[in-house]
Scaffold this active site. Structure first.
Site, PDB file in Angstrom:
ATOM      1  N   THR A  69       0.846  -1.181   0.000  1.00  0.00           N
ATOM      2  CA  THR A  69       0.000   0.000   0.000  1.00  0.00           C
ATOM      3  C   THR A  69       0.884   1.235   0.000  1.00  0.00           C
ATOM      4  O   THR A  69       2.072   1.165  -0.313  1.00  0.00           O
ATOM      5  CB  THR A  69      -0.999  -0.034   1.186  1.00  0.00           C
ATOM      6  OG1 THR A  69      -1.944   1.031   1.041  1.00  0.00           O
ATOM      7  CG2 THR A  69      -0.317   0.045   2.523  1.00  0.00           C
ATOM      8  N   LYS A  73       2.645   1.450  -4.445  1.00  0.00           N
ATOM      9  CA  LYS A  73       1.859   0.760  -5.462  1.00  0.00           C
ATOM     10  C   LYS A  73       2.356   1.000  -6.887  1.00  0.00           C
ATOM     11  O   LYS A  73       2.348   0.091  -7.712  1.00  0.00           O
ATOM     12  CB  LYS A  73       0.386   1.157  -5.346  1.00  0.00           C
ATOM     13  CG  LYS A  73      -0.242   0.684  -4.051  1.00  0.00           C
ATOM     14  CD  LYS A  73      -1.670   1.157  -3.926  1.00  0.00           C
ATOM     15  CE  LYS A  73      -2.249   0.733  -2.586  1.00  0.00           C
ATOM     16  NZ  LYS A  73      -3.635   1.192  -2.417  1.00  0.00           N
ATOM     17  N   ASN A  94      -1.135  -3.862  -6.157  1.00  0.00           N
ATOM     18  CA  ASN A  94      -1.200  -3.940  -4.692  1.00  0.00           C
ATOM     19  C   ASN A  94      -1.122  -5.383  -4.197  1.00  0.00           C
ATOM     20  O   ASN A  94      -1.264  -5.632  -3.001  1.00  0.00           O
ATOM     21  CB  ASN A  94      -2.441  -3.231  -4.145  1.00  0.00           C
ATOM     22  CG  ASN A  94      -3.729  -4.022  -4.282  1.00  0.00           C
ATOM     23  OD1 ASN A  94      -3.909  -4.774  -5.235  1.00  0.00           O
ATOM     24  ND2 ASN A  94      -4.643  -3.842  -3.336  1.00  0.00           N
TER      25      ASN A  94
END
Length: 263
Positions: A69, A73, A94
């Protein structure tokens, strides 16, 4: 109590900062429900160390994959050997899994999870006008998924207008005419207003969107999961909006991520 031994598979989430992530709890619940011999842990990695860290994970034989995260990403996209369809469209990942030949395969589930989260709350984006603030990894995935789900119009705004315009152009090559560069007027005109930035993680952060432009009846949606109700959502609720918390995006994607990673 779960037994961790030499047969345990390790999964994790890479983030910076890491304290706000709720993925380990959600994924460990799935691991327990499925009776999988695995554990899911947080990896706190600075952006400058990301390439070295991800390269090192290839040598970790009992690590089949990981998630990531903010702020990793987009940077991780270049570290993957192969990409899934949504990753190619959105330009971010992700979740990354190790294939049988040892390659990293990346895909993004943020957008799919966001749409699934909306639908779980009886909010169908099909035919809706959407305003989204942000053009980073999560925002890219969300815009792509909203376009795929049939949103009528998606206005994209960002502090760096060049990044917003690049995202608009990228999505319009696949979904012609869906996206426009967002303006203040688009906030008040939208059915769904989304904060797709990291503003709100810290109490001292400014509001990501001009809430004076909000009106009663709009949906104000968030991607941030901690705090549960951000300053943006508090302000939107005070304006008479229906608020949609970031946790719904996580709940909408954890099962699909678990399947992708082989949990």
């Amino acid at each position: 109590m779960r037994v961790i031994d030499g047969n345990t598979k390790i999964y994790g989430i890479i983030a910076d900062p890491i304290a706000q992530v709720r993925t380990p709890h959600a994924m460990n619940e799935i691991i327990a429900d499925r009776g999988s011999g695995a554990v899911f842990v947080p990896f706190h990695v600075r952006p400058a160390d990301l390439p070295t860290f991800v390269a090192g994970l290839k040598a970790w034989r009992n690590l089949p994959g990981f998630t990531l995260t903010i702020p990793h990403k987009e940077a991780t996209l270049a570290l993957c050997d192969r990409l899934g369809p949504m990753a190619k469209i959105s330009g971010s990942v992700n979740a990354v899994r190790k294939t049988s030949d040892g390659a990293w395969e990346g895909e993004t589930f943020d957008g799919l999870g966001f749409v699934a989260g909306l639908k779980s709350q009886s909010l169908d984006p099909a035919g809706a006008s959407v305003y989204i603030q942000g053009a980073g990894g999560a925002a890219k995935a969300i815009v792509a998924a909203l376009a795929d789900a049939g949103a009528a119009r998606i206005a994209v705004a960002n502090r760096s207008q060049d990044k917003a315009l690049a995202l608009v152009d990228q999505i319009n090559t696949i979904y012609p005419g869906k996206c426009v560069l967002g303006s203040t007027h688009d906030v008040s005109a939208a059915d769904i207003v989304v904060n797709g930035t990291s503003l709100g993680l810290r109490e001292s952060d400014p509001l990501p969107i001009d809430v004076d432009e909000l009106k009663p009846g709009q949906v104000a949606a968030e991607v941030i999961m901690m705090p549960d109700t951000t300053s943006f959502l508090h302000a939107a609720e005070a304006k008479g909006c229906r608020i949609h918390r970031g946790i719904h995006m996580l709940k909408g994607q954890v099962g699909e991520i678990a399947d992708f990673l082989g949990i």
